[in-house]
Design an enzyme around this catalytic site. Structure first.
Site, PDB file in Angstrom:
ATOM      1  N   LEU A 138      40.647  49.417  42.174  1.00 57.40           N
ATOM      2  CA  LEU A 138      39.921  49.717  43.553  1.00 57.40           C
ATOM      3  C   LEU A 138      38.479  50.166  43.895  1.00 57.40           C
ATOM      4  CD1 LEU A 138      42.288  50.936  45.656  1.00 57.40           C
ATOM      5  CD2 LEU A 138      41.498  52.733  46.247  1.00 57.40           C
ATOM      6  N   GLY A 139      38.097  48.888  43.676  1.00 56.78           N
ATOM      7  CA  GLY A 139      36.777  48.393  44.477  1.00 56.78           C
ATOM      8  C   GLY A 139      36.614  48.299  45.357  1.00 56.78           C
ATOM      9  N   ARG A 140      35.326  47.341  45.977  1.00 57.34           N
ATOM     10  CA  ARG A 140      35.589  46.803  47.173  1.00 57.34           C
ATOM     11  C   ARG A 140      36.303  45.574  47.533  1.00 57.34           C
ATOM     12  NH1 ARG A 140      29.262  46.017  45.340  1.00 57.34           N
ATOM     13  NH2 ARG A 140      30.358  45.226  43.692  1.00 57.34           N
ATOM     14  N   ILE A 141      36.977  45.035  47.077  1.00 64.55           N
ATOM     15  CA  ILE A 141      38.253  43.743  46.943  1.00 64.55           C
ATOM     16  C   ILE A 141      39.666  44.452  46.888  1.00 64.55           C
ATOM     17  CG2 ILE A 141      39.112  42.111  45.735  1.00 64.55           C
ATOM     18  CD1 ILE A 141      36.877  40.851  44.828  1.00 64.55           C
ATOM     19  N   ARG A 161      39.214  53.793  37.219  1.00 66.14           N
ATOM     20  CA  ARG A 161      38.838  54.754  36.242  1.00 66.14           C
ATOM     21  C   ARG A 161      39.208  56.243  37.171  1.00 66.14           C
ATOM     22  NH1 ARG A 161      35.099  50.535  35.258  1.00 66.14           N
ATOM     23  NH2 ARG A 161      34.189  50.701  37.597  1.00 66.14           N
ATOM     24  N   ILE A 215      44.551  38.060  40.918  1.00 65.72           N
ATOM     25  CA  ILE A 215      43.139  37.785  42.054  1.00 65.72           C
ATOM     26  C   ILE A 215      42.351  37.869  41.299  1.00 65.72           C
ATOM     27  CG2 ILE A 215      43.953  37.443  44.418  1.00 65.72           C
ATOM     28  CD1 ILE A 215      41.933  39.900  43.708  1.00 65.72           C
ATOM     29  N   ARG A 217      40.900  38.122  37.326  1.00 63.74           N
ATOM     30  CA  ARG A 217      40.734  37.401  36.305  1.00 63.74           C
ATOM     31  C   ARG A 217      41.720  37.614  34.755  1.00 63.74           C
ATOM     32  NH1 ARG A 217      36.504  35.702  38.111  1.00 63.74           N
ATOM     33  NH2 ARG A 217      34.736  35.757  37.579  1.00 63.74           N
ATOM     34  N   ASP A 241      46.084  33.229  41.365  1.00 63.27           N
ATOM     35  CA  ASP A 241      44.691  32.526  41.621  1.00 63.27           C
ATOM     36  C   ASP A 241      43.958  32.098  40.236  1.00 63.27           C
ATOM     37  OD1 ASP A 241      43.493  30.928  43.196  1.00 63.27           O
ATOM     38  OD2 ASP A 241      42.070  32.525  43.447  1.00 63.27           O
ATOM     39  N   GLU A 246      41.865  28.454  32.554  1.00 64.74           N
ATOM     40  CA  GLU A 246      41.381  27.952  33.255  1.00 64.74           C
ATOM     41  C   GLU A 246      40.439  27.300  32.648  1.00 64.74           C
ATOM     42  OE1 GLU A 246      39.458  30.199  36.407  1.00 64.74           O
ATOM     43  OE2 GLU A 246      41.291  31.452  36.495  1.00 64.74           O
ATOM     44  N   HIS A 264      42.503  28.910  41.269  1.00 58.67           N
ATOM     45  CA  HIS A 264      40.931  29.896  41.355  1.00 58.67           C
ATOM     46  C   HIS A 264      40.347  29.129  42.601  1.00 58.67           C
ATOM     47  CE1 HIS A 264      38.488  32.113  38.953  1.00 58.67           C
ATOM     48  NE2 HIS A 264      38.291  32.234  40.561  1.00 58.67           N
TER      49      HIS A 264
HETATM   50  C1  8YV Z   1      34.661  31.753  41.907  1.00 59.93           C
HETATM   51  C2  8YV Z   1      34.934  34.357  40.958  1.00 59.93           C
HETATM   52  O1  8YV Z   1      35.494  30.858  41.130  1.00 59.93           O
HETATM   53  O2  8YV Z   1      33.482  35.504  42.097  1.00 59.93           O
HETATM   54  C3  8YV Z   1      33.681  34.969  41.242  1.00 59.93           C
HETATM   55  O3  8YV Z   1      33.467  36.203  39.977  1.00 59.93           O
HETATM   56  O4  8YV Z   1      35.687  33.886  40.341  1.00 59.93           O
HETATM   57  C4  8YV Z   1      35.352  32.787  41.992  1.00 59.93           C
HETATM   58  O5  8YV Z   1      34.475  33.744  43.321  1.00 59.93           O
HETATM   59  C5  8YV Z   1      32.923  31.265  41.049  1.00 59.93           C
HETATM   60  O6  8YV Z   1      32.211  32.192  40.486  1.00 59.93           O
HETATM   61  C6  8YV Z   1      32.776  29.997  41.924  1.00 59.93           C
HETATM   62  O7  8YV Z   1      32.409  29.457  41.102  1.00 59.93           O
END
Ligand code: 8YV
Length: 298
Positions: A138-141, A161, A215, A217, A241, A246, A264
């Protein structure tokens, strides 16, 4: 002009101004003082060893999981990233994946494009109202996702954490969160600490009516275990995503009609990618002018 290493291709609106102010190269050279890489790019120890004069790594992304921070600290290499400017876009994609999986939007669209119309042939979907979104990280995103999903009528639980001073239910363990959740949403950083935290046990706790959304990693999820859970229908669906290797996406995932797969694109809007590029530029300019960095990690 300081020499910058750009080892992989980056958007023109970033490389053009970079080239105007720096000497840009695409292969390691001893005089390189700055390195610009996308989020998640693996900056290996071998690469760093080949750059003895490196002063700064500027990550074009919020996730710096590919950067060996202890080694950078040891060598006095500064690290910057692009937080905040991409939060809303990534949270929007998480919300879209929740909607796409629950309402079967991709399948419905394919159904129509295939010349069909529901007439009872298209299966009913699942409503969001009253369901529980379990947010891992639960960070910013994570918080931006929580606010969006609350507006869609979901209840919010989270694991991270530590508990935060927020009105949402905190779960002490990821298993507990997965058990509680209808949608388990991965929004934590990548890297060794979180590698494969979403494993077979967590997916089994999520259960046959559960959906996994990622969304963050690909490394956080054991992808082989996820494929098995989808094939055996021990979870209902997945909205992804990001992927473990990848740009490779396992054929088994591509074949799975209960998986919604995106390449992604969390931060992939004109506005956000330009704002990210500006942060990369501003951080480098500040560094080479001996000014404080805008968004330092180290
Ligand atoms: C991007 C990301 O795809 O911010 C990140 O960590 O994985 C994505 O926003 C990437 O960094 C752009 O190349």
């Amino acid at each position: 002009m300081p020499t910058l290493l750009l080892p992989v291709s980056l958007p023109d609106f970033l490389t053009q101004p970079l080239r105007a102010q720096h000497d840009c190269v695409s292969t390691p050279q001893v005089d390189v003082r700055g390195l610009v890489v996308p989020g998640g790019y693996a900056v290996t120890e071998t690469l760093l060893a080949a750059l003895p004069k490196l002063e700064i790594i500027s990550v074009f992304g919020v996730g710096y999981d590919g950067v060996p921070l202890p080694l950078c600290r040891q060598r006095g290499i500064r690290v910057t990233n692009t937080p905040d400017v991409l939060t809303d876009d990534v949270a929007d994609i998480a919300t879209a994946l929740v909607l796409m999986t629950s309402r079967r939007l991709g399948e419905a669209e394919q159904h129509l494009r295939g010349g069909a119309w529901p007439q009872g042939a298209f299966p009913l979907a699942h409503a969001l109202r009253g369901k529980i979104a379990g947010i891992f990280g639960l960070g910013r995103i994570g918080k931006a996702i929580a606010h969006r999903l609350e507006a869609h009528g979901l209840k919010i639980a989270y694991h991270g954490r530590q508990p935060q001073n927020l009105p949402w239910q905190y779960c002490d363990t990821l298993i507990e969160l997965a058990k509680a959740a209808d949608f388990l949403i991965v929004a934590c950083p990548g890297g060794p600490e979180t590698r494969h935290r979403v494993n077979a046990e967590v997916l089994s706790a999520l259960g046959a009516e559960g959906t996994l959304i990622n969304i963050a990693r690909g490394s956080v999820v054991d992808e082989a275990a996820l494929v098995q859970a989808l094939e055996n229908q021990t979870i209902r669906s997945a909205g992804l995503d990001v992927f473990e290797n990848e740009p490779q996406v396992p054929q088994a995932l591509r074949n799975c009609r209960h998986a919604v797969l995106l390449p992604h694109i969390g931060s992939a809007t004109h506005e956000t990618r330009r704002a990210m590029a500006q942060l990369v530029l501003d951080n480098l300019t500040a560094h080479f002018a001996d000014q404080p960095l805008l968004t330092p990690v180290v």
